[in-house]
Scaffold this motif. Structure first.
Motif, short mmCIF file in Angstrom:
data_model
loop_
_atom_site.label_atom_id
_atom_site.label_comp_id
_atom_site.label_asym_id
_atom_site.label_seq_id
_atom_site.Cartn_x
_atom_site.Cartn_y
_atom_site.Cartn_z
N ASP C 144 3.74 90.85 -73.87
CA ASP C 144 5.00 91.14 -75.38
C ASP C 144 6.21 91.29 -73.97
OD1 ASP C 144 5.75 92.05 -77.52
OD2 ASP C 144 5.66 93.99 -76.82
N GLU C 145 6.07 91.13 -72.52
CA GLU C 145 6.99 91.93 -71.66
C GLU C 145 8.07 90.70 -71.63
OE1 GLU C 145 4.08 94.81 -69.14
OE2 GLU C 145 4.51 92.61 -68.56
N THR C 146 8.98 90.72 -71.43
CA THR C 146 10.07 89.44 -71.11
C THR C 146 9.99 89.06 -69.48
OG1 THR C 146 11.80 90.66 -71.71
CG2 THR C 146 10.97 89.19 -73.34
N ALA C 147 10.26 89.96 -68.84
CA ALA C 147 10.42 90.22 -67.06
C ALA C 147 9.83 89.35 -66.49
CB ALA C 147 10.42 91.29 -66.92
N LYS C 148 10.05 88.31 -65.60
CA LYS C 148 9.86 87.01 -64.53
C LYS C 148 8.30 87.49 -64.13
CE LYS C 148 10.37 83.40 -61.79
NZ LYS C 148 11.25 82.75 -60.83
#
Lengths: 149, 774, 264
Positions: C144-148
């Protein structure tokens, strides 16, 4: 950087770039049986055995191969000749461009799987594409080879 | 009794190639070759205002940068198809216009790949981006003109009208179609679309060039047409043909994709200008975007029939998309009629016509089937639609209306390839047997039309009949030279081009049959423009029939020479002297071939025995086949699985049954691929989306579970030892047979290829909604 | 793709310090699809040789090392024992053996590839990930996370629970990317449904899952309604393999099928 490979039983040292792929390293050093087809893991004609396992050399970094054993079809001449005999009988050689990779993958399959079924054979070789033969002749040839061997 | 024909023999190169012996074009390049890379257009249509090559030229390791300014404007066609070509001369080595994404802008030759690629980045190109024509149905008389250059031309009338975006056009008719349609009890009218298909031969297009010790230009090329290549390169570069040698090494598949020249003109220019060897290996992306694919077509087809199931009239209008250049535009178009509609030869009238238009897409070119697969899909689908409407059995309909042995069709005389055709009677046509046997192999009686398997899965069977040709009469020429050596073995030199189909192997068998020697005694060398006699190349299903006849003639001649020399040696009359492959004998006198050869070269009456002959067909006997498909449709997902495919082929004698079977199986799977999986897809701006093997899908061995291929017993007396050709026929029937099977399973008629789960599901839902309303 | 330096590290710590030191450093995992990424990499960090390729049982979890190849996963009897072997089933449908001998499970998960066949079944097995710095996190949360990611994935942990599982992927040809895939499990009376290759990354059909667990009767009607719920809550997109609308229809068919299988 320098990498050490054991290619077909011979110890070799190659000077490679960080982003060089095994296919390029091998072809540059005259292992021309390793062929470039699609350059993105989709066709299988660049297959070599890395520590005995068939792998797409077009997408395997040469640096990652450091210290590993590489087998090209030149390293299994007796088996390749046998497999060629079965392919020839079934009219399955056709253009021959992918055939070194077929021989390697079939050879690895024979070592890895015990009494493979028709579906097992298709699954194992599914990534080795052929545009000439329609696969049927190859399948007959591979089965005959496995039966005899 | 035939000894070495219809004889199982492994291909002569198979073992060596499997063991990894170098043999392909790139394996044979000079180690220090300059690497040639091409800057390719990012735009579907643009004018090049300027190219600044100074930075690229200044880069260390760059030897040469070529742009359109470096070439004289000489229009050529890249199509390798005889001379003068029925394709428009509409291509320059490099031009100041780019007409599709991937078209050539400039070329760089550098010491290595990295330098060449860097140099491409340093080229500064100023484009005037133009509005492209991407929809082939809007190309005709579009205000955008794709080819406006004054130098381009047709070689003879092919209906070339570049100002209207027309590369070629054609119209023929037999009888009065309008009148016969009016007289029919039932008329069906349907529109079908076929898509572009990529060849995806495993070896990308590859070429290398060098100057030899005589100062001549030597090209190694993965080509199907070495002699045409020599001519086209000479024309394009205004370089004497006598100073060019084209060698075709082993070729990793062609399927028509290597029937056009590709990098040959650029590497030749580089090597001629630098004096250094150079090479070009296409990336897979270049193979997809910058070579050729199959002509997409639209068919508007009307069939008219009587209540009793007699087909009376065929009326077809075709629109074909040749993309940015007109290679094979007219001839592929004509084959969509000429090698399809004679199947139903009892009709009162036929009309066939239409246009081939330019668009700003990757050019179309030759591809196995060459129009026949497109036409067969339209016709054989339309026939099933008609049968459904007439409530007649589709097999019985075909048996009633199809062409039979001893019959002819007026189409043969009217339509050739780019020109008029040749009247011919079907000396061999075993379609009747092919249909009957195919029904048995697929178990038609028990399976037609469908069987519900439960779980939402339904199986259906469908069929189609098909035909092709065997070379182009009075145009395609092949020749062969046989040389006897001391010790009694032979060299067979042929221009015929082995691209993996095994022609070297079967031509040796034909020579062996005539000479009665074992094929191992015949050493074959093929396709070297300096050393082998002329042959048009590997296309139009011509090699077995045309080149094979040339080999047979040359071998028969050699046999006669051996008999004459034997008679001389034995001091007996020629009459009554015989040669059985080992010994020349007359009564009780005899001499072995080995002794005779040694005598000829070392001892007495010394001379070299060489026999050469050539052949050009006076007709093109069609191979025929019946194809039967069994499919399983998942009615919840629309997914189609091919359960079985039975194909029964009449190709005359099979010179090598195992290689012939391989040709049919391979052709079938390419046809199955076109039907179910393959599609060349473009973005809205004309960029090819399916430009890699990750996005363009060819069948894998998991999709192809069962093919049953058999041959009819057939002997074509005009062919070498009864053979017709077999290279293309396998590809033609799957589109119609499979879509007919899908219709029989779930009632959904696929009118545009490829079949997708989405089309099927939509069709199923539509027919359900219809059912609910009723 | 361009790589300036290739570093075979001798510890996870060393790898992490390289990552910390440069934003253009990357863990390369198997590297099978590295050439398809346009980025320039300063340091390509190779984790092979750190023993991160084992598959073991530990503390009630099957623990798969991030450097285990897809082929290892597919052949593992331990992984096969989980919920009708759906993870192995999915792994063996990914391209060919020559690729699965290179590509790693860690690389697949870190890439969060929309086309992944492997992530979808892992999502319905309560899979958790163990990172070097961050520690443990559930796969669902991670997806669900979008951070690299600037961390090193060490292990993929799957709880060893009895249950039924089902996985299906719809492809045009066997080695193609899927048009859509779906996985369904029923473990300890709880149902999980994941849908992947929409063509976006895999998600759980939370509302459909909740609906099934409140169904009085696990019959065809329940499956049908759950499938309708799933297609209403999940977003689909179009690409060259299929339209959003077709994917919706496939999703409905697959969720129904999967539920029928695990509920029977």
């Amino acid at each position: 950087m320098k990498i050490k490979l054991k290619v077909n039983g011979e110890n070799k040292v190659f000077d490679v770039k960080a982003d060089e792929y095994l296919l390029d390293t091998l072809r540059k050093n005259n292992y021309v049986s390793v062929r470039r087809g699609c350059d993105n893991t989709s066709c299988g004609v660049c297959t070599v055995l890395i520590n005995g396992n068939p792998a797409a050399s077009c997408s395997y970094l040469s640096c990652k191969a450091d210290g590993k054993e590489i087998t090209t079809v030149e390293g299994i001449p007796e088996e390749a000749a046998k497999i060629a005999g079965f392919f020839g009988r079934e009219g399955a050689d056709q253009c021959g461009f992918c055939n070194p990779s077929m021989a390697l993958t079939v050879y690895a399959m024979k070592k890895e799987l015990v009494n493979p079924t028709d579906d097992d054979i298709r699954s194992y070789l599914v990534g080795n594409l052929c545009r000439c033969s329609g696969y049927q002749g190859q399948h007959r040839a591979i089965k005959a080879y496995l039966e005899v061997e | 009794m035939m000894k070495y024909v219809n004889y199982e023999r492994p291909s002569i190169d198979g073992k060596g190639l499997m063991m990894g012996k170098p043999g392909y074009t790139d394996d044979l390049a000079e180690q220090n070759s300059l690497i040639v890379k091409v800057l390719r257009s990012p735009h579907a249509f643009a004018r090049i205002k300027s190219i600044d090559k100074s930075k690229a030229e200044a880069l260390e390791g760059v030897e040469l940068v070529l742009t359109h300014e470096d070439f004289k404007r000489i229009p050529v066609t890249r199509a390798g198809q005889g001379y003068p070509e029925p394709s428009p001369h509409d291509k320059f080595v490099l031009d100041n216009y780019v007409r599709h994404v991937g078209d050539e802008v400039a070329a760089v030759a550098a010491r290595d790949k990295e330098t060449a690629e860097k140099a491409l980045e340093l080229l500064v190109v100023d484009y005037e981006v133009l509005e492209p024509v991407l929809d082939f149905e809007k190309a005709y008389e579009n205000e955008v003109i794709i080819h406006d250059e004054p130098e381009i031309h047709e070689m003879f009338p092919i209906g070339f009208e570049p100002k209207k975006n027309v590369a070629a056009s054609y119209l023929m008719h037999i009888g009065d179609v309008e009148k016969s349609l009016k007289e029919c009890d039932t008329v069906t009218e349907t529109t079908f679309y076929t898509q572009a298909q990529a060849h995806v031969m495993m070896e990308p297009h590859t070429v290398n060039a060098r100057i030899d010790y005589q100062g001549r230009l030597v090209l190694y090329s993965s080509t199907q047409t070495p002699f045409h290549t020599r001519r086209i390169v000479a024309q394009a570069l205004e370089y004497p043909m006598s100073k060019i040698r084209v060698i075709k090494p082993r070729v990793g598949g062609g399927f028509g994709g290597k029937q056009c020249v590709h990098g040959e003109m650029l590497v030749s220019a580089v090597t001629l200008r630098t004096g250094k060897p150079s090479k070009m290996v296409y990336t897979r992306q270049e193979v997809f975007e910058s070579t050729f694919s199959r002509h997409p077509m639209r068919f508007d087809i009307k069939l008219g029939a009587m209540k009793d199931g007699t087909l009376k009239a065929i009326d077809v209008e075709v629109l074909s998309d040749t993309g940015a250049y007109g290679e094979h535009a007219l001839t592929v178009f004509m084959v969509a009629g000429s090698k399809v509609f004679p199947l139903y030869n009892k009709v009162d009238s036929v009309r066939f016509g239409g246009k081939v238009v330019y668009t700003n897409r990757t050019p179309a070119g030759a591809f196995r089937g060459y129009g026949a697969i497109q036409g067969n899909y339209a016709l054989e689908s339309a026939v099933d639609i008609l049968c459904d409407k007439l409530k007649v059995d589709p097999v019985e309909f075909r048996q009633k209306n199809m062409i039979r042995e001893g019959e002819t069709s007026p189409i043969f005389e009217i339509m050739g390839e780019g020109t008029e055709g040749i009247a011919m009677t079907m000396e061999t046509c075993k379609l009747d047997y092919c249909v009957k046997r195919g029904m048995e192999l697929i178990d038609w009686k028990n399976k037609y039309p469908r069987k519900d398997m439960g779980n939402g899965k339904v199986r259906g069977v469908g069929m189609a009949i098909a035909m092709q040709g065997s070379g182009i009469p009075y145009i395609d020429m092949g020749s062969a030279l046989i040389k006897l050596n001391d010790d009694g073995f032979f060299n067979l030199l042929v221009g015929a081009t082995d691209i993996g189909q095994g022609s070297d192997t079967i031509l040796a068998q034909i020579a062996a049959e005539s000479l009665r020697v074992h094929p191992d005694e015949i050493v074959v060398y093929s396709s070297d423009s300096d050393l082998t006699p002329f042959d048009v190349g590997a296309y139009a299903s011509s090699t077995t029939y045309v080149s094979g006849n040339a080999v047979k003639r040359a071998a028969d001649r050699m046999k006669q020479m051996i008999i004459e020399e034997g008679a001389l040696a034995l001091k007996v009359p020629v009459e009554g002297t015989d040669f059985d492959g080992m010994t020349i004998s007359h009564g009780d006198k005899s001499i072995s071939l080995k002794d005779l050869s040694n005598r000829l070269y070392y001892n007495e009456d010394q001379k070299q025995l060489v026999a050469v002959d050539s052949y050009v067909g006076t007709k093109s006997p069609p191979p025929f086949m019946a194809g039967f498909a069994e499919v399983e449709v998942d009615t919840e997902t629309g997914h189609v699985e091919l359960i079985d495919y039975a194909a029964v082929v009449d190709c005359g004698t099979t010179i090598s049954p195992n290689l012939a079977k391989g040709q049919v199986e391979g052709g079938l799977v390419q046809g199955i691929g076109m039907t179910l999986y393959e599609d060349v897809v473009y973005s809205k701006t004309g960029k090819m989306i399916t430009n890699s093997m990750m996005t363009y899908r060819i069948p894998t061995r998991k999709e192809i579970r069962s093919l049953k291929v058999e041959f009819a017993d057939s002997y074509e007396t005009s062919g070498p030892y009864g053979a017709k050709s077999v290279g293309e026929i396998g590809i033609d029937s799957p589109p119609a047979a499979i879509t007919n099977a899908i219709f029989n399973a779930v009632g959904v008629r696929i009118k545009s290829l490829p079949v997708t789960g989405e089309k099927i599901l939509t069709g199923i839902q539509k027919s359900r909604q219809k059912g609910e309303k009723q | 793709m361009k790589i300036n330096n290739y570093v075979k590290v001798s510890s996870v710590k060393e790898a992490y310090s390289i990552l910390e030191g440069s934003s253009k450093a990357t863990i390369i995992a198997g590297g099978a699809w590295l050439r398809l990424t346009p980025a320039e990499i300063d340091e390509a960090v190779d984790l092979s040789g750190l023993g991160l390729d084992s598959i073991d049982v530990n503390d009630g979890f099957v623990e798969i090392g991030s450097m285990a190849t897809l082929r290892q996963v597919e052949k593992s009897d331990i992984v096969k024992s989980l919920c009708n072997g759906i993870v192995c089933d999915a792994a063996e449908k990914i391209m060919g053996v020559t690729v699965r001998n290179i590509a790693t499970i860690g690389g697949t998960i870190s890439g969060k590839y929309g086309f992944s066949d492997l992530i979808t079944p892992l999502m319905v097995l309560d899979t958790e990930l163990e990172f070097h710095e961050r520690g443990r996190v559930s796969l669902v949360e991670f997806m669900d996370e979008t951070a690299k990611i600037r961390d090193i994935l060490l292990k993929i942990r799957i709880p060893m629970k009895e249950g039924r599982g089902w996985f299906e992927t719809i492809k045009i040809t066997a080695i193609d990317f899927p048009i859509l895939n779906a996985a369904v499990t029923r473990i300890d009376g709880k149902t999980k449904i994941a849908v992947g290759s929409r063509p976006y990354k895999a998600v759980l059909a939370e509302m459909a899952m909740a609906y099934v667990d409140t169904c009085g009767k696990h019959d065809a009607d329940c499956a049908e309604r759950a499938a309708m719920t799933a297609i209403a809550e999940i977003k689909f997109g179009s690409n060259s393999r299929g339209s959003a609308n077709y994917r919706k229809q496939l999703c409905e068919a697959l969720v129904k099928r999967g539920l029928r299988e695990v509920m029977s």
